[in-house]
Design a protein around this motif. Structure first.
Motif, PDB file in Angstrom:
ATOM      1  N   LEU A  45      45.681   7.770  53.949  1.00  0.00           N
ATOM      2  CA  LEU A  45      46.298   6.788  53.066  1.00  0.00           C
ATOM      3  C   LEU A  45      47.653   6.337  53.581  1.00  0.00           C
ATOM      4  O   LEU A  45      48.031   5.171  53.436  1.00  0.00           O
ATOM      5  CB  LEU A  45      46.441   7.379  51.663  1.00  0.00           C
ATOM      6  N   VAL A  82      44.973  -0.050  44.744  1.00  0.00           N
ATOM      7  CA  VAL A  82      45.478   1.228  45.259  1.00  0.00           C
ATOM      8  C   VAL A  82      46.366   1.907  44.220  1.00  0.00           C
ATOM      9  O   VAL A  82      46.223   3.105  43.948  1.00  0.00           O
ATOM     10  CB  VAL A  82      46.244   1.019  46.584  1.00  0.00           C
ATOM     11  N   ARG A  85      44.321   3.402  41.395  1.00  0.00           N
ATOM     12  CA  ARG A  85      43.628   4.628  41.782  1.00  0.00           C
ATOM     13  C   ARG A  85      44.604   5.799  41.896  1.00  0.00           C
ATOM     14  O   ARG A  85      44.287   6.922  41.486  1.00  0.00           O
ATOM     15  CB  ARG A  85      42.888   4.447  43.105  1.00  0.00           C
ATOM     16  N   TYR A 108      41.421   6.937  52.507  1.00  0.00           N
ATOM     17  CA  TYR A 108      40.942   5.784  51.747  1.00  0.00           C
ATOM     18  C   TYR A 108      39.969   4.961  52.585  1.00  0.00           C
ATOM     19  O   TYR A 108      39.948   5.030  53.820  1.00  0.00           O
ATOM     20  CB  TYR A 108      42.123   4.878  51.330  1.00  0.00           C
ATOM     21  N   VAL A 116      38.418   0.381  46.142  1.00  0.00           N
ATOM     22  CA  VAL A 116      39.152   1.321  46.986  1.00  0.00           C
ATOM     23  C   VAL A 116      38.642   2.720  46.679  1.00  0.00           C
ATOM     24  O   VAL A 116      38.773   3.203  45.551  1.00  0.00           O
ATOM     25  CB  VAL A 116      40.669   1.228  46.728  1.00  0.00           C
ATOM     26  N   ARG A 117      38.024   3.355  47.675  1.00  0.00           N
ATOM     27  CA  ARG A 117      37.504   4.710  47.520  1.00  0.00           C
ATOM     28  C   ARG A 117      38.511   5.692  48.102  1.00  0.00           C
ATOM     29  O   ARG A 117      39.082   5.445  49.173  1.00  0.00           O
ATOM     30  CB  ARG A 117      36.166   4.851  48.243  1.00  0.00           C
ATOM     31  N   LEU A 118      38.729   6.786  47.430  1.00  0.00           N
ATOM     32  CA  LEU A 118      39.644   7.815  47.894  1.00  0.00           C
ATOM     33  C   LEU A 118      38.885   9.112  48.123  1.00  0.00           C
ATOM     34  O   LEU A 118      37.960   9.441  47.389  1.00  0.00           O
ATOM     35  CB  LEU A 118      40.748   8.059  46.865  1.00  0.00           C
TER      36      LEU A 118
END
Length: 234
Positions: A45, A82, A85, A108, A116-118
């Motif tokens: 990130l 972002v 999240r 990310y 947005v995937r974390l």
């Protein structure tokens, strides 16, 4: 960046993988926005803080998904996603287990649908014996949002006030599915310098996120331009 020495507010006590994983699992049952993956996919990130190429690509992906003709609109949308999240994961873990996760460990990716995937393959974090607000300000605002804003503005010409409004509105949005007793904490967080004054007393933004300028966009519940001629779709 994960694990680098840094001064944290008094009362913050480090905890291990098991406690953080349990708190995040509990948070994920409250809202999918609080969930993180456990794999190593995606980029660190913090590359969004220092790597112009990473920022440019993330802006491009979000812009392509939402057909944003203006880079500033794509950049604003990315930043809101972002920020939302980050607040959701952190506040969710606090609600789920009294834990503040170490966000420097996050990775990310921007999926094809613009989300947005974390992921957090190596969980770590802290508990605090007092008011969690100072720790949240350090971990979310000072260590993530401030450098992300700086990195984004180095690539795209986007107003600082707009980004501050996004960060504050993202906080309010992240709180909605969480227990109501976190509302007072949210009020305290909104007094930190980055967020102070970004929302009016009734929660309306003092800046617009510009999402209405995308072909399928709309004004949000906190938009200061609701009903204004500029937001009427052509």
């Amino acid at each position: 960046m994960a694990g680098f020495p840094r001064a944290l507010p008094t009362g913050a006590q480090p905890i291990g993988r098991t406690e953080v994983t349990a708190a995040l699992a509990a948070a994920a049952t409250i809202s999918p926005d609080c969930a993180v993956d456990q794999d190593h996919t995606g980029e660190p990130l913090h590359s969004l803080h220092t790597d112009p190429a990473a920022v440019t690509e993330a802006v491009r992906r979000v812009g392509a998904r939402f057909e944003a003709a203006e880079a500033r609109v794509a950049a604003s949308t990315l930043q809101f996603l972002v920020a939302h999240r980050l607040w959701s994961v952190t506040l969710g873990a606090l609600a789920g287990g009294g834990v503040v996760p170490d966000l420097d460990r996050l990775r990310y990716r921007v999926d094809e649908d613009g989300s947005v995937r974390l992921s957090l393959p190596d969980p770590g974090g802290w508990i605090t014996s007092g008011d969690p607000a100072p720790l949240l300000v350090r971990v979310v605002v000072e260590e993530q949002l401030v450098p992300f804003h700086r990195g984004l503005r180095a690539v795209v010409k986007v107003a600082d006030g707009l980004l501050r409004g996004n960060a504050a509105a993202a906080l309010r949005s992240a709180l909605r599915p969480l227990p109501a007793d976190l509302g007072a904490l949210g009020d305290r967080l909104l007094t930190t310098p980055l967020l102070r004054g970004a929302l009016s007393s009734d929660g309306i933004r003092r800046s617009c996120c510009l999402f209405y300028r995308t072909p399928t966009g709309h004004t949000c519940r906190a938009c200061p331009l609701v009903g204004a001629a500029v937001t009427v779709r052509r």
